[in-house]
Design a protein around this motif. Structure first.
Motif, PDB file in Angstrom:
ATOM      1  N   THR A  21     -10.732  15.280  -6.951  1.00 61.70           N
ATOM      2  CA  THR A  21     -11.174  16.036  -5.786  1.00 61.70           C
ATOM      3  C   THR A  21     -12.004  15.131  -4.884  1.00 61.70           C
ATOM      4  OG1 THR A  21     -13.134  16.800  -6.988  1.00 61.70           O
ATOM      5  CG2 THR A  21     -11.184  18.217  -7.032  1.00 61.70           C
ATOM      6  N   PRO A  22     -12.068  15.436  -3.588  1.00 57.58           N
ATOM      7  CA  PRO A  22     -12.791  14.555  -2.663  1.00 57.58           C
ATOM      8  C   PRO A  22     -14.245  14.325  -3.038  1.00 57.58           C
ATOM      9  CG  PRO A  22     -11.420  16.108  -1.453  1.00 57.58           C
ATOM     10  CD  PRO A  22     -11.367  16.527  -2.888  1.00 57.58           C
ATOM     11  N   ASP A  23     -14.886  15.313  -3.645  1.00 57.25           N
ATOM     12  CA  ASP A  23     -16.293  15.155  -3.994  1.00 57.25           C
ATOM     13  C   ASP A  23     -16.509  14.158  -5.128  1.00 57.25           C
ATOM     14  OD1 ASP A  23     -15.054  17.611  -5.385  1.00 57.25           O
ATOM     15  OD2 ASP A  23     -16.752  17.132  -6.673  1.00 57.25           O
ATOM     16  N   MET A  24     -15.418  13.765  -5.815  1.00 59.18           N
ATOM     17  CA  MET A  24     -15.520  12.782  -6.889  1.00 59.18           C
ATOM     18  C   MET A  24     -15.515  11.344  -6.371  1.00 59.18           C
ATOM     19  SD  MET A  24     -12.746  14.637  -9.420  1.00 59.18           S
ATOM     20  CE  MET A  24     -12.826  13.417 -10.718  1.00 59.18           C
ATOM     21  N   ILE A  25     -15.157  11.148  -5.087  1.00 54.46           N
ATOM     22  CA  ILE A  25     -14.952   9.805  -4.555  1.00 54.46           C
ATOM     23  C   ILE A  25     -16.218   9.270  -3.895  1.00 54.46           C
ATOM     24  CG2 ILE A  25     -13.633   8.432  -2.889  1.00 54.46           C
ATOM     25  CD1 ILE A  25     -11.380  10.424  -3.157  1.00 54.46           C
ATOM     26  N   ARG A  26     -16.516   8.020  -4.168  1.00 58.01           N
ATOM     27  CA  ARG A  26     -17.555   7.282  -3.431  1.00 58.01           C
ATOM     28  C   ARG A  26     -16.873   6.101  -2.740  1.00 58.01           C
ATOM     29  NH1 ARG A  26     -19.417   7.784  -8.438  1.00 58.01           N
ATOM     30  NH2 ARG A  26     -19.494   5.531  -8.833  1.00 58.01           N
ATOM     31  N   THR A  27     -17.322   5.801  -1.550  1.00 57.16           N
ATOM     32  CA  THR A  27     -16.662   4.774  -0.749  1.00 57.16           C
ATOM     33  C   THR A  27     -17.055   3.376  -1.214  1.00 57.16           C
ATOM     34  OG1 THR A  27     -16.664   6.245   1.159  1.00 57.16           O
ATOM     35  CG2 THR A  27     -16.291   3.909   1.584  1.00 57.16           C
ATOM     36  N   GLY A  28     -16.054   2.504  -1.371  1.00 59.17           N
ATOM     37  CA  GLY A  28     -16.312   1.121  -1.751  1.00 59.17           C
ATOM     38  C   GLY A  28     -15.558   0.121  -0.899  1.00 59.17           C
ATOM     39  N   ILE A  29     -14.580   0.617  -0.113  1.00 61.14           N
ATOM     40  CA  ILE A  29     -13.732  -0.244   0.716  1.00 61.14           C
ATOM     41  C   ILE A  29     -13.786   0.255   2.151  1.00 61.14           C
ATOM     42  CG2 ILE A  29     -11.371  -1.039   1.145  1.00 61.14           C
ATOM     43  CD1 ILE A  29     -10.787  -0.519  -1.827  1.00 61.14           C
ATOM     44  N   ALA A  30     -13.914  -0.663   3.084  1.00 61.02           N
ATOM     45  CA  ALA A  30     -13.705  -0.349   4.500  1.00 61.02           C
ATOM     46  C   ALA A  30     -12.431  -1.065   4.917  1.00 61.02           C
ATOM     47  CB  ALA A  30     -14.884  -0.809   5.348  1.00 61.02           C
ATOM     48  N   HIS A  31     -11.496  -0.322   5.489  1.00 58.07           N
ATOM     49  CA  HIS A  31     -10.230  -0.930   5.895  1.00 58.07           C
ATOM     50  C   HIS A  31     -10.083  -0.871   7.401  1.00 58.07           C
ATOM     51  CE1 HIS A  31      -6.174  -2.449   5.658  1.00 58.07           C
ATOM     52  NE2 HIS A  31      -5.914  -1.617   6.658  1.00 58.07           N
ATOM     53  N   ILE A  32      -9.917  -2.046   8.025  1.00 59.31           N
ATOM     54  CA  ILE A  32      -9.783  -2.136   9.472  1.00 59.31           C
ATOM     55  C   ILE A  32      -8.299  -2.183   9.826  1.00 59.31           C
ATOM     56  CG2 ILE A  32     -10.342  -3.479  11.525  1.00 59.31           C
ATOM     57  CD1 ILE A  32     -12.739  -4.631  10.006  1.00 59.31           C
ATOM     58  N   GLY A  33      -7.854  -1.183  10.593  1.00 57.50           N
ATOM     59  CA  GLY A  33      -6.456  -1.145  11.016  1.00 57.50           C
ATOM     60  C   GLY A  33      -5.631  -0.159  10.217  1.00 57.50           C
ATOM     61  N   VAL A  34      -5.987   1.106  10.276  1.00 63.52           N
ATOM     62  CA  VAL A  34      -5.283   2.124   9.482  1.00 63.52           C
ATOM     63  C   VAL A  34      -3.988   2.501  10.189  1.00 63.52           C
ATOM     64  CG1 VAL A  34      -5.401   4.421   8.477  1.00 63.52           C
ATOM     65  CG2 VAL A  34      -7.460   3.003   8.572  1.00 63.52           C
ATOM     66  N   GLY A  35      -2.888   2.003   9.666  1.00 65.11           N
ATOM     67  CA  GLY A  35      -1.563   2.329  10.171  1.00 65.11           C
ATOM     68  C   GLY A  35      -0.661   2.735   9.031  1.00 65.11           C
ATOM     69  N   GLY A  36       0.634   2.762   9.304  1.00 64.31           N
ATOM     70  CA  GLY A  36       1.571   3.180   8.278  1.00 64.31           C
ATOM     71  C   GLY A  36       1.561   2.268   7.074  1.00 64.31           C
ATOM     72  N   PHE A  37       1.509   0.953   7.303  1.00 64.74           N
ATOM     73  CA  PHE A  37       1.610   0.047   6.158  1.00 64.74           C
ATOM     74  C   PHE A  37       0.428   0.203   5.207  1.00 64.74           C
ATOM     75  CE2 PHE A  37       0.924  -3.862   3.823  1.00 64.74           C
ATOM     76  CZ  PHE A  37       2.152  -3.969   3.192  1.00 64.74           C
ATOM     77  N   HIS A  38      -0.781   0.224   5.718  1.00 67.98           N
ATOM     78  CA  HIS A  38      -1.946   0.401   4.844  1.00 67.98           C
ATOM     79  C   HIS A  38      -1.830   1.694   4.047  1.00 67.98           C
ATOM     80  CE1 HIS A  38      -6.013   0.831   3.360  1.00 67.98           C
ATOM     81  NE2 HIS A  38      -6.111   1.984   3.998  1.00 67.98           N
ATOM     82  N   ARG A  39      -1.399   2.755   4.706  1.00 70.54           N
ATOM     83  CA  ARG A  39      -1.341   4.054   4.035  1.00 70.54           C
ATOM     84  C   ARG A  39      -0.194   4.134   3.031  1.00 70.54           C
ATOM     85  NH1 ARG A  39      -0.825   8.758   7.288  1.00 70.54           N
ATOM     86  NH2 ARG A  39       0.424   7.606   8.799  1.00 70.54           N
ATOM     87  N   ALA A  40       0.811   3.233   3.149  1.00 68.75           N
ATOM     88  CA  ALA A  40       1.915   3.201   2.200  1.00 68.75           C
ATOM     89  C   ALA A  40       1.722   2.132   1.132  1.00 68.75           C
ATOM     90  CB  ALA A  40       3.237   2.938   2.924  1.00 68.75           C
ATOM     91  N   HIS A  41       0.648   1.364   1.226  1.00 76.75           N
ATOM     92  CA  HIS A  41       0.494   0.211   0.339  1.00 76.75           C
ATOM     93  C   HIS A  41      -0.868   0.230  -0.363  1.00 76.75           C
ATOM     94  CE1 HIS A  41       0.266  -4.120  -0.757  1.00 76.75           C
ATOM     95  NE2 HIS A  41       1.564  -3.983  -0.914  1.00 76.75           N
ATOM     96  N   GLN A  42      -1.883  -0.393   0.228  1.00 75.10           N
ATOM     97  CA  GLN A  42      -3.184  -0.494  -0.431  1.00 75.10           C
ATOM     98  C   GLN A  42      -3.757   0.870  -0.792  1.00 75.10           C
ATOM     99  OE1 GLN A  42      -6.125  -2.500   1.964  1.00 75.10           O
ATOM    100  NE2 GLN A  42      -7.807  -1.874   0.656  1.00 75.10           N
ATOM    101  N   ALA A  43      -3.673   1.828   0.119  1.00 72.83           N
ATOM    102  CA  ALA A  43      -4.216   3.161  -0.164  1.00 72.83           C
ATOM    103  C   ALA A  43      -3.457   3.850  -1.285  1.00 72.83           C
ATOM    104  CB  ALA A  43      -4.185   4.019   1.100  1.00 72.83           C
ATOM    105  N   VAL A  44      -2.153   3.588  -1.391  1.00 73.24           N
ATOM    106  CA  VAL A  44      -1.338   4.205  -2.438  1.00 73.24           C
ATOM    107  C   VAL A  44      -1.683   3.621  -3.806  1.00 73.24           C
ATOM    108  CG1 VAL A  44       1.027   4.402  -3.304  1.00 73.24           C
ATOM    109  CG2 VAL A  44       0.532   4.880  -0.908  1.00 73.24           C
ATOM    110  N   TYR A  45      -1.844   2.303  -3.871  1.00 73.96           N
ATOM    111  CA  TYR A  45      -2.269   1.691  -5.143  1.00 73.96           C
ATOM    112  C   TYR A  45      -3.624   2.251  -5.581  1.00 73.96           C
ATOM    113  CZ  TYR A  45       1.309  -2.033  -5.262  1.00 73.96           C
ATOM    114  OH  TYR A  45       2.483  -2.744  -5.347  1.00 73.96           O
ATOM    115  N   THR A  46      -4.546   2.386  -4.625  1.00 75.56           N
ATOM    116  CA  THR A  46      -5.884   2.894  -4.955  1.00 75.56           C
ATOM    117  C   THR A  46      -5.819   4.350  -5.397  1.00 75.56           C
ATOM    118  OG1 THR A  46      -6.783   1.351  -3.313  1.00 75.56           O
ATOM    119  CG2 THR A  46      -8.239   3.113  -4.079  1.00 75.56           C
ATOM    120  N   ASP A  47      -5.002   5.137  -4.711  1.00 79.73           N
ATOM    121  CA  ASP A  47      -4.801   6.537  -5.090  1.00 79.73           C
ATOM    122  C   ASP A  47      -4.228   6.644  -6.508  1.00 79.73           C
ATOM    123  OD1 ASP A  47      -4.206   9.541  -4.218  1.00 79.73           O
ATOM    124  OD2 ASP A  47      -2.325   8.744  -5.042  1.00 79.73           O
ATOM    125  N   ALA A  48      -3.292   5.760  -6.844  1.00 77.90           N
ATOM    126  CA  ALA A  48      -2.699   5.795  -8.190  1.00 77.90           C
ATOM    127  C   ALA A  48      -3.758   5.541  -9.260  1.00 77.90           C
ATOM    128  CB  ALA A  48      -1.568   4.769  -8.294  1.00 77.90           C
TER     129      ALA A  48
END
Length: 491
Positions: A21-48
Motif C-alpha cells: 500500500t502507498p503508506d508502506m513506501i518511503r522515498t529513496g530515489i528521485a528520477h528526472i525525466g518521467v516518460g514511458g521508458f522509465h515507467r516501463a523499466h526502472q519503475a517496474v523493476y522497483t515495483d517488482a
C-alpha cells in the motif's frame, strides 16, 4: 473505473495489483525525466521488488525540469501516481499490472527550491535520469560540455534558481556537502555509450565552472554507474487508453505500453546503497561496455537503419517496415556484415540468438511501435548509434554502401515528404538546422557530411564514403526505396 487508490481494491481479474500500500513506501530515489521508458523499466523493476516486500524504502519521486513535464505530472497526480503497465506481443495472456512505485512528482517550474530540497534530502540516495541523448549538453563532435547553452549560463549566474538538470544537481549536492549529508549515486538510464561516464563528465564540467571545491567533492563522493537498458516502449495512444478501458474497465489517463522483453545490465557502483534489483532480473557487472556496445550498435543502430527508409517508403510502424522482405533482409545484413564484426564477445550472450530476437522484437505487430518515435531526435541519435559503426568501417576499409544508405535516407527524410508525396513533421529539436542542410540539392552532400557535430570529420573527408553516399542518395531519388534495396542486396 478511474484508476486511483480509492478504486484500486475494486480492480482485479486480469489486472495485477500492487501487493503493498502507498503508506508502506518511503522515498529513496528521485528520477528526472518521467516518460514511458522509465515507467516501463526502472519503475517496474522497483515495483517488482516492492511486491516481494523488499525495497519499500526506495520509492520514486518523479522530477520534471521541462514545461512539457506538467502534462505527465498532472495525469499521474490525478490518479495518486498509479498507472497501468500493458505488455503487448504475440503471446497470450500477457500481464497487465498497476504500478505504484512512483509516489510523487515535482516540477522545477513550480518551485525550484522545493526540488532542491528534495534532491538534498538525506533519504534520496539515488538520482536517476532519462533526459534523452541530447539532454547531457555534450558536443558530439568534440566531446566537450556545451557551457554556452542559455540554460547553463543562466544557472551559473543564478545558482539558487536553476533551470537545467545540472544546475539542480549541483545546487542539491552543494547543500548536501555544506550540511554533511552523504552524496547520492547519479544513475543514467539513457541510451548512451558509457552513460555513467557521460553523466559524470557533464556534471563535473558544470561544477568546475560553478564551484571548484564543489567539483572536487563531487569527484570524490558521487558515483556514476554505467548501464545498458532495453525495452521498446512506444508512445501511448488514445487507442491504447480506449482498449484498456474497454477490455479491463480501467480508466487510466496515461498508461504505458511496452514489449514483453526487458533487460538491464548495471555496474554495481552505488555510494549510498541501492535496491536489490538483482532479485528481479537486473544483471550486475563490473564492466557494462560489451553489453552496451552490443545493444547500441545492434538494436539502436538497426532501428535507425530501418526507420528513415521505412518512413520514406510510406510505412508508419516498425512492424510494417519489417514485414517488407527487402527491409528485413537489409536490416539483418547490416547487423551481420557491418556491426557484428566490430563487437567484442559479450559474456552470456550468443550474438546470433540476440539478433534473431531483435528481428522478432522489431516485427512485433501488437506493440505497433511508431516510426515517428524512432525517427525522432535523429541529429542526437546518429552520433551515438550509427557514427561509431561508420567510423570503424572507414578505418577498417570495409564496404560502405549499407551504412551510407542509412545516412542518405536520413538526408532525404529531412525533405519532409515521402515517396507518395505525403508531408510529415520532423521531430527533432534541431529540425530547422538539419533541414537547412538539405535545402540546396547542389550543396547537400557537402553540407550533410560536413556537419561535424553529427558525423565527425572522417566521413566528409573520405572520397569512398562521399561516393557511396551520393550513389545511395541518387538511387533513392530516382529509383525509390525498394529498387535501391534490391540493387544493394543483390549487387
Amino acid at each position: 473505473m478511474k484508476l486511483n487508490r480509492q478504486q484500486l481494491s475494486r480492480l482485479g481479474g486480469a489486472v495485477a495489483l500492487p501487493a503493498y500500500t502507498p503508506d508502506m513506501i518511503r522515498t529513496g530515489i528521485a528520477h528526472i525525466g518521467v516518460g514511458g521508458f522509465h515507467r516501463a523499466h526502472q519503475a517496474v523493476y522497483t515495483d517488482a521488488l516492492m511486491n516481494q516486500g523488499l525495497a519499500l524504502d526506495w520509492g520514486i519521486c518523479g522530477v520534471g525540469v521541462r514545461s512539457e513535464d506538467r502534462t505527465m505530472r498532472d495525469a499521474l497526480a490525478g490518479q495518486d501516481y498509479l498507472y497501468t503497465l500493458v505488455e503487448l506481443g504475440d503471446e497470450p495472456n500477457l500481464p497487465i499490472r498497476v504500478i505504484g512505485a512512483i509516489n510523487d512528482m515535482l516540477l522545477a517550474e513550480e518551485s525550484p527550491q522545493a526540488l532542491i530540497d528534495k534532491l538534498a534530502d538525506p533519504a534520496i540516495r539515488i538520482v536517476s535520469l532519462t533526459i534523452t541523448e541530447g539532454g547531457y549538453c555534450i558536443d558530439d563532435s568534440s566531446g566537450e560540455f556545451l557551457a554556452e547553452l542559455p540554460a547553463i549560463q543562466h544557472d551559473l549566474r543564478h545558482p539558487d534558481a536553476p533551470r537545467s538538470v545540472f544546475g539542480f544537481l549541483c545546487a542539491a549536492l552543494a547543500r548536501r556537502r555544506a550540511a554533511g549529508i552523504p552524496a547520492f549515486t547519479l544513475m543514467s538510464c539513457d541510451n548512451l555509450p558509457h552513460n555513467g561516464a557521460v553523466t559524470r563528465k557533464a556534471l563535473l564540467a558544470f561544477a568546475h565552472l560553478a564551484d571548484q571545491e564543489l567539483a572536487s567533492w563531487i569527484d570524490q563522493h558521487v558515483s556514476f554507474p554505467n548501464a545498458m537498458v532495453d525495452r521498446i516502449t512506444p508512445m501511448t495512444s488514445a487507442a491504447h487508453r480506449q482498449q484498456l478501458a474497454a477490455q479491463h474497465g480501467v480508466e487510466d489517463a496515461w498508461p504505458v505500453v511496452c514489449e514483453p522483453f526487458v533487460q538491464w545490465v548495471l555496474e554495481d557502483k552505488f555510494v549510498s546503497g541501492r535496491p536489490a534489483w538483482e532479485e528481479v532480473g537486473v544483471q550486475f557487472t563490473d564492466d557494462v561496455t560489451p553489453y552496451e556496445e552490443m545493444k547500441i550498435k545492434l538494436l539502436n543502430g538497426s532501428h535507425l537503419a530501418l526507420t528513415y527508409l521505412g518512413f520514406l517508403k510510406g510505412y508508419r510502424f516498425v512492424h510494417e517496415t519489417m514485414n517488407d522482405p527487402l527491409m528485413r533482409q537489409y536490416v539483418r545484413s547490416f547487423m551481420d556484415l557491418d556491426v557484428t564484426p566490430q563487437l567484442a564477445p559479450v559474456p552470456g550472450i550468443d550474438l546470433t540468438t540476440y539478433k534473431d530476437t531483435l528481428i522478432e522484437r522489431f516485427s512485433n505487430q501488437a506493440i505497433a511501435d511508431q516510426l515517428e518515435r524512432v525517427c525522432s531526435d535523429g541529429s542526437s541519435k546518429f552520433p551515438k548509434f550509427i557514427v561509431p559503426t561508420l567510423h570503424r568501417l572507414l578505418a577498417d576499409g570495409k564496404p560502405l554502401d549499407r551504412v551510407a544508405l542509412v545516412v542518405a535516407a536520413w538526408a532525404l527524410y529531412l525533405k519532409g515528404e515521402d515517396e507518395s508525396g505525403a508531408r510529415y513533421r520532423i521531430p527533432d529539436p534541431r529540425a530547422e538546422h538539419c533541414q537547412a542542410l538539405v535545402a540546396d540539392d547542389a550543396q547537400l552532400t557537402a553540407r550533410v557530411l560536413g556537419e561535424e557535430a553529427i558525423f565527425g570529420s572522417a566521413p566528409g573527408r573520405s572520397l569512398e564514403f562521399v561516393a557511396a553516399f551520393e550513389r545511395c542518395l541518387t538511387s533513392l531519388r530516382e529509383r525509390g526505396v525498394s529498387q535501391t534495396l534490391h540493387n544493394l542486396l543483390h549487387a
